[in-house]
Design a protein around this motif. Structure first.
Motif, PDB file in Angstrom:
ATOM      1  N   LEU A   4     -32.387 -37.211  55.603  1.00 11.58           N
ATOM      2  CA  LEU A   4     -31.853 -38.559  55.747  1.00 11.58           C
ATOM      3  C   LEU A   4     -30.522 -38.690  55.017  1.00 11.58           C
ATOM      4  O   LEU A   4     -29.543 -39.186  55.583  1.00 11.58           O
ATOM      5  CB  LEU A   4     -32.847 -39.582  55.191  1.00 11.58           C
ATOM      6  CG  LEU A   4     -32.330 -41.025  55.110  1.00 11.58           C
ATOM      7  CD1 LEU A   4     -32.050 -41.569  56.507  1.00 11.58           C
ATOM      8  CD2 LEU A   4     -33.327 -41.891  54.383  1.00 11.58           C
ATOM      9  N   PHE A   5     -30.454 -38.222  53.771  1.00 12.34           N
ATOM     10  CA  PHE A   5     -29.207 -38.307  53.010  1.00 12.34           C
ATOM     11  C   PHE A   5     -28.114 -37.439  53.633  1.00 12.34           C
ATOM     12  O   PHE A   5     -26.955 -37.834  53.684  1.00 12.34           O
ATOM     13  CB  PHE A   5     -29.433 -37.908  51.544  1.00 12.34           C
ATOM     14  CG  PHE A   5     -30.045 -38.994  50.732  1.00 12.34           C
ATOM     15  CD1 PHE A   5     -31.391 -38.962  50.404  1.00 12.34           C
ATOM     16  CD2 PHE A   5     -29.288 -40.071  50.308  1.00 12.34           C
ATOM     17  CE1 PHE A   5     -31.968 -39.978  49.667  1.00 12.34           C
ATOM     18  CE2 PHE A   5     -29.856 -41.086  49.567  1.00 12.34           C
ATOM     19  CZ  PHE A   5     -31.199 -41.031  49.249  1.00 12.34           C
ATOM     20  N   THR A   6     -28.487 -36.270  54.102  1.00 11.85           N
ATOM     21  CA  THR A   6     -27.509 -35.391  54.750  1.00 11.85           C
ATOM     22  C   THR A   6     -26.922 -36.097  55.967  1.00 11.85           C
ATOM     23  O   THR A   6     -25.692 -36.125  56.155  1.00 11.85           O
ATOM     24  CB  THR A   6     -28.169 -34.069  55.172  1.00 11.85           C
ATOM     25  OG1 THR A   6     -28.737 -33.447  54.015  1.00 11.85           O
ATOM     26  CG2 THR A   6     -27.159 -33.132  55.810  1.00 11.85           C
ATOM     27  N   LYS A   7     -27.771 -36.688  56.807  1.00 10.23           N
ATOM     28  CA  LYS A   7     -27.294 -37.401  57.995  1.00 10.23           C
ATOM     29  C   LYS A   7     -26.428 -38.589  57.620  1.00 10.23           C
ATOM     30  O   LYS A   7     -25.406 -38.851  58.267  1.00 10.23           O
ATOM     31  CB  LYS A   7     -28.475 -37.848  58.849  1.00 10.23           C
ATOM     32  CG  LYS A   7     -29.179 -36.705  59.534  1.00 10.23           C
ATOM     33  CD  LYS A   7     -30.399 -37.176  60.297  1.00 10.23           C
ATOM     34  CE  LYS A   7     -31.152 -35.973  60.867  1.00 10.23           C
ATOM     35  NZ  LYS A   7     -32.379 -36.376  61.528  1.00 10.23           N
ATOM     36  N   LYS A  15     -15.784 -37.038  61.541  1.00  8.59           N
ATOM     37  CA  LYS A  15     -15.210 -35.776  62.001  1.00  8.59           C
ATOM     38  C   LYS A  15     -14.605 -34.944  60.887  1.00  8.59           C
ATOM     39  O   LYS A  15     -14.504 -33.728  61.012  1.00  8.59           O
ATOM     40  CB  LYS A  15     -14.142 -36.065  63.058  1.00  8.59           C
ATOM     41  CG  LYS A  15     -14.721 -36.609  64.334  1.00  8.59           C
ATOM     42  CD  LYS A  15     -13.646 -36.840  65.352  1.00  8.59           C
ATOM     43  CE  LYS A  15     -14.265 -37.428  66.613  1.00  8.59           C
ATOM     44  NZ  LYS A  15     -13.271 -37.749  67.605  1.00  8.59           N
ATOM     45  N   ALA A  16     -14.224 -35.572  59.790  1.00  3.43           N
ATOM     46  CA  ALA A  16     -13.581 -34.829  58.697  1.00  3.43           C
ATOM     47  C   ALA A  16     -14.484 -33.728  58.159  1.00  3.43           C
ATOM     48  O   ALA A  16     -13.995 -32.704  57.699  1.00  3.43           O
ATOM     49  CB  ALA A  16     -13.198 -35.780  57.575  1.00  3.43           C
ATOM     50  N   ILE A  17     -15.779 -33.909  58.224  1.00  2.00           N
ATOM     51  CA  ILE A  17     -16.673 -32.877  57.712  1.00  2.00           C
ATOM     52  C   ILE A  17     -17.477 -32.194  58.811  1.00  2.00           C
ATOM     53  O   ILE A  17     -18.291 -31.334  58.535  1.00  2.00           O
ATOM     54  CB  ILE A  17     -17.631 -33.462  56.653  1.00  2.00           C
ATOM     55  CG1 ILE A  17     -18.533 -34.537  57.239  1.00  2.00           C
ATOM     56  CG2 ILE A  17     -16.880 -33.970  55.459  1.00  2.00           C
ATOM     57  CD1 ILE A  17     -19.611 -34.994  56.301  1.00  2.00           C
ATOM     58  N   GLN A  18     -17.259 -32.557  60.077  1.00  2.00           N
ATOM     59  CA  GLN A  18     -18.012 -31.939  61.154  1.00  2.00           C
ATOM     60  C   GLN A  18     -17.317 -30.711  61.710  1.00  2.00           C
ATOM     61  O   GLN A  18     -17.771 -30.140  62.677  1.00  2.00           O
ATOM     62  CB  GLN A  18     -18.262 -32.960  62.266  1.00  2.00           C
ATOM     63  CG  GLN A  18     -19.253 -34.029  61.851  1.00  2.00           C
ATOM     64  CD  GLN A  18     -19.495 -35.047  62.946  1.00  2.00           C
ATOM     65  OE1 GLN A  18     -18.899 -34.961  64.021  1.00  2.00           O
ATOM     66  NE2 GLN A  18     -20.364 -35.979  62.667  1.00  2.00           N
ATOM     67  N   GLU A  19     -16.251 -30.342  61.126  1.00  2.00           N
ATOM     68  CA  GLU A  19     -15.534 -29.139  61.542  1.00  2.00           C
ATOM     69  C   GLU A  19     -16.217 -27.911  60.940  1.00  2.00           C
ATOM     70  O   GLU A  19     -17.381 -27.976  60.588  1.00  2.00           O
ATOM     71  CB  GLU A  19     -14.064 -29.263  61.114  1.00  2.00           C
ATOM     72  CG  GLU A  19     -13.341 -30.449  61.719  1.00  2.00           C
ATOM     73  CD  GLU A  19     -13.313 -30.452  63.243  1.00  2.00           C
ATOM     74  OE1 GLU A  19     -13.170 -29.369  63.851  1.00  2.00           O
ATOM     75  OE2 GLU A  19     -13.473 -31.526  63.816  1.00  2.00           O
ATOM     76  N   PRO A  20     -15.530 -26.824  60.757  1.00  2.00           N
ATOM     77  CA  PRO A  20     -16.151 -25.586  60.268  1.00  2.00           C
ATOM     78  C   PRO A  20     -16.866 -25.722  58.915  1.00  2.00           C
ATOM     79  O   PRO A  20     -17.722 -24.921  58.591  1.00  2.00           O
ATOM     80  CB  PRO A  20     -14.990 -24.606  60.148  1.00  2.00           C
ATOM     81  CG  PRO A  20     -13.903 -25.158  60.996  1.00  2.00           C
ATOM     82  CD  PRO A  20     -14.137 -26.624  61.102  1.00  2.00           C
ATOM     83  N   SER A  21     -16.526 -26.744  58.125  1.00  2.00           N
ATOM     84  CA  SER A  21     -17.118 -26.847  56.795  1.00  2.00           C
ATOM     85  C   SER A  21     -18.433 -27.631  56.793  1.00  2.00           C
ATOM     86  O   SER A  21     -19.022 -27.849  55.748  1.00  2.00           O
ATOM     87  CB  SER A  21     -16.133 -27.526  55.847  1.00  2.00           C
ATOM     88  OG  SER A  21     -15.858 -28.829  56.307  1.00  2.00           O
ATOM     89  N   GLU A  22     -18.919 -28.050  57.954  1.00  2.83           N
ATOM     90  CA  GLU A  22     -20.147 -28.846  58.018  1.00  2.83           C
ATOM     91  C   GLU A  22     -21.312 -28.131  57.348  1.00  2.83           C
ATOM     92  O   GLU A  22     -22.080 -28.737  56.591  1.00  2.83           O
ATOM     93  CB  GLU A  22     -20.498 -29.173  59.466  1.00  2.83           C
ATOM     94  CG  GLU A  22     -21.762 -30.003  59.597  1.00  2.83           C
ATOM     95  CD  GLU A  22     -22.069 -30.375  61.032  1.00  2.83           C
ATOM     96  OE1 GLU A  22     -23.238 -30.699  61.281  1.00  2.83           O
ATOM     97  OE2 GLU A  22     -21.179 -30.330  61.891  1.00  2.83           O
ATOM     98  N   GLU A  23     -21.455 -26.852  57.562  1.00  9.67           N
ATOM     99  CA  GLU A  23     -22.556 -26.097  56.970  1.00  9.67           C
ATOM    100  C   GLU A  23     -22.431 -26.055  55.443  1.00  9.67           C
ATOM    101  O   GLU A  23     -23.422 -26.255  54.727  1.00  9.67           O
ATOM    102  CB  GLU A  23     -22.595 -24.673  57.520  1.00  9.67           C
ATOM    103  CG  GLU A  23     -23.772 -23.878  57.008  1.00  9.67           C
ATOM    104  CD  GLU A  23     -23.810 -22.476  57.601  1.00  9.67           C
ATOM    105  OE1 GLU A  23     -24.229 -21.577  56.867  1.00  9.67           O
ATOM    106  OE2 GLU A  23     -23.424 -22.301  58.768  1.00  9.67           O
ATOM    107  N   THR A  27     -25.084 -27.796  52.852  1.00  9.21           N
ATOM    108  CA  THR A  27     -25.715 -27.018  51.785  1.00  9.21           C
ATOM    109  C   THR A  27     -25.476 -27.673  50.431  1.00  9.21           C
ATOM    110  O   THR A  27     -26.387 -27.787  49.608  1.00  9.21           O
ATOM    111  CB  THR A  27     -25.170 -25.572  51.778  1.00  9.21           C
ATOM    112  OG1 THR A  27     -25.436 -24.977  53.057  1.00  9.21           O
ATOM    113  CG2 THR A  27     -25.812 -24.743  50.682  1.00  9.21           C
ATOM    114  N   SER A  28     -24.250 -28.147  50.193  1.00 10.66           N
ATOM    115  CA  SER A  28     -23.933 -28.811  48.924  1.00 10.66           C
ATOM    116  C   SER A  28     -24.753 -30.080  48.749  1.00 10.66           C
ATOM    117  O   SER A  28     -25.282 -30.355  47.669  1.00 10.66           O
ATOM    118  CB  SER A  28     -22.445 -29.153  48.845  1.00 10.66           C
ATOM    119  OG  SER A  28     -21.681 -27.986  48.848  1.00 10.66           O
ATOM    120  N   VAL A  29     -24.839 -30.854  49.817  1.00 12.54           N
ATOM    121  CA  VAL A  29     -25.613 -32.095  49.751  1.00 12.54           C
ATOM    122  C   VAL A  29     -27.082 -31.778  49.482  1.00 12.54           C
ATOM    123  O   VAL A  29     -27.728 -32.428  48.655  1.00 12.54           O
ATOM    124  CB  VAL A  29     -25.445 -32.920  51.049  1.00 12.54           C
ATOM    125  CG1 VAL A  29     -26.454 -34.051  51.123  1.00 12.54           C
ATOM    126  CG2 VAL A  29     -24.028 -33.451  51.163  1.00 12.54           C
TER     127      VAL A  29
END
Length: 170
Positions: A4-7, A15-23, A27-29
């Motif tokens: 829930l928090f990740t979503k 979109k700023a975080i849905q690029e290649p760094s989403e994973e 993981t950080s979250v």
């Protein structure tokens, strides 16, 4: 709960975080959300905010830790100020509630404690004992105690003398 928090975080930053760094962000979250005690901390913080809102905006009476000065005395002051017995014989009466000035001080201490407990629960006990409890308990025990005459048996307290003013009234 971490999904829930990740979503929520991903939706918030779009979109700023849905690029290649989403994973990496996910993981950080997840790592932050796995912090021991975090969910309990968040629950307590939310509970405090809801209670504060209910008190200030809805007029709901505050939740008290102790229902009255008697419960406060039995569950807080007695354990906090236990003695080796010397002050029990000198300046304290087991019928403290029959001494108006002692009861007045204990009620005042209870009310101050409840206010401190709402404002700053983390340091409430230390601040209360150092600034309020020690001061009043020193006055409720020993030679200056309103209960000093009760060394062998309960003796009613006497109020301070007061005579009418020159005009005959007050």
């Amino acid at each position: 709960m971490s999904d829930l928090f990740t979503k929520l975080i991903i939706n918030a930053f779009g979109k700023a975080i849905q690029e290649p760094s989403e994973e990496a962000i996910t993981t950080s979250v997840e790592d932050v959300l796995a912090t021991p005690g975090l969910s309990e901390y968040i629950s307590r913080a939310v509970e405090r905010q809801v209670q504060q809102f209910a008190e200030t905006e809805l007029g709901v009476p505050p939740m008290l830790r102790f229902t009255d000065e008697f419960e406060f005395f039995d569950d807080y002051l007695r354990p906090a100020y236990e003695t080796g017995g010397a002050s029990q014989d000198k300046g304290w009466c087991g019928r403290w509630w029959e001494h108006p000035s002692a009861r007045f001080r204990i009620r005042s201490m209870w009310q101050a404690y409840e206010l401190l407990a709402r404002k700053d629960p983390a340091s409430c006990d230390e601040v209360f004992l150092r600034t309020i409890g020690d001061h009043h308990m020193d006055r409720l025990t020993g030679d200056r105690s309103p209960m000093f005459a009760c060394q062998t048996a309960h003796q009613p307290s006497k109020q301070l003398k007061s005579e009418p003013t020159d005009g005959g009234s007050r």
